[in-house]
Structure formats: structure tokens, C-alpha cells
Enzyme design. Structure first.
Site, short mmCIF file in Angstrom:
data_model
loop_
_atom_site.label_atom_id
_atom_site.label_comp_id
_atom_site.label_asym_id
_atom_site.label_seq_id
_atom_site.Cartn_x
_atom_site.Cartn_y
_atom_site.Cartn_z
N GLY A 52 0.81 -1.22 0.00
CA GLY A 52 0.00 0.00 0.00
C GLY A 52 0.84 1.26 0.00
N CYS A 53 1.91 1.25 0.77
CA CYS A 53 2.77 2.44 0.85
C CYS A 53 3.52 2.68 -0.45
CB CYS A 53 3.74 2.30 2.02
SG CYS A 53 2.89 2.21 3.61
#
Length: 163
Positions: A52-53
Site C-alpha cells: 500500500g505504501c
């Protein structure tokens, strides 16, 4: 304009953005004052090189020219160290600036260092959040518990709308 959230005073649009001076991925220091006079998209993320990051960083990086046209700059912050940030940027070909808050003072000041739960286990971590800070140093918009898909575009739209 602060409100209470879980017994803790939380930031709200209109509040002055808490100041910070943090080491960055290039060996320098990133300070809120560096951005005075321009809009700042300050995004907090949990960990370098996680799925996600990585997607979030790639989206902000891809839209960097559009943020610049809107008069906004982007700064990502996590508790990872500067060396981790540099490795993360190199691995994914990112050009955006990343700052490190290993002491968690800035994460706490922005209310994003929170208790989280995974598989019934409580732990402290970064709540993915973004703050749009106006050229005057005041918070114009806040996104908490961010879902990465489409978020950079939403932040860009808000930056374009901010005088």
C-alpha cells in the site's frame, strides 16, 4: 478548532499545522518552514516498501508535475529511517521527498501515531493520513484512514482548489 478524539486533542481544518524538522532521505532536513508560502501535501504512511505504501508513493510521485502546477509540494513521512527511505526511493525510482520521524514526535503531533489492531493484537503504528497545508501554514484539509486507490488524485484536486 481542535476537537477531542479519544481523549486526545485532534487537529482540524483551520488549525495551524504543527511545526517539524525531520531528517530526509538525502541527508538533509525537512522543516515545515521550508514550505511556507506554498501549499504542502504532507502524507503519513506506515512503512517503506510495503504494498500500500509503495502504491501511494508511486501515485504521488507520478502526479508530482501536476502538484507543482497547482503550487503544491509533496512530502511523505514515516517512522522509517533516512537510509530506509533512500533505499525505498531507489528501488522504485521515486523522486519525491521522504522524511523520517523515528522519534515519533511529529507523528504524534499530527495524531497519526495510534493504536492499531491486527489479528487481535494491539500495537502502535502510523495511521495512513494526509494533511493539505495552505501557504499560510494552516491545515486546509485532512484525510484519515486513507485508502490508497485514487487518494493522490483527491489530494491533487483539493490542492488545485486551494488558493
Amino acid at each position: 478548532m481542535r476537537r477531542k478524539e479519544g481523549g486526545v486533542s485532534a487537529l482540524a481544518p483551520g488549525d495551524a499545522a504543527p511545526g517539524f524538522v525531520l531528517p530526509d532521505d538525502a541527508g538533509g532536513l525537512a522543516a515545515l518552514e521550508d514550505y511556507r508560502g506554498s501549499k504542502l501535501v504532507l502524507y503519513f504512511y506506515p512503512k517503506d516498501d510495503t504494498s500500500g505504501c509503495t502504491l501511494e508513493a508511486q501515485d504521488f510521485d507520478r502526479l508530482a508535475p501536476d502538484f507543482a502546477k497547482a503550487g503544491a509540494r509533496v512530502l511523505g513521512v514515516s517512522a522509517d529511517g533516512p537510509a530506509s527511505h533512500a533505499k525505498f526511493k531507489g528501488k522504485h525510482g521515486l523522486s519525491l521527498r521522504l522524511a523520517s520521524d523515528e522519534g515519533k514526535e511529529t507523528l504524534s503531533a499530527y495524531g497519526v501515531w495510534v493504536e492499531k489492531n491486527m489479528y487481535g493484537r494491539a500495537y502502535m503504528g502510523v495511521e495512513r493520513s494526509t494533511f493539505l497545508i495552505g501557504a499560510d501554514g494552516r491545515i486546509a484539509a485532512i484525510w484519515r484512514k486513507v485508502k490508497t486507490k485514487g487518494h493522490a488524485e483527491a489530494a491533487l484536486a483539493a490542492a488545485r482548489d486551494l488558493p
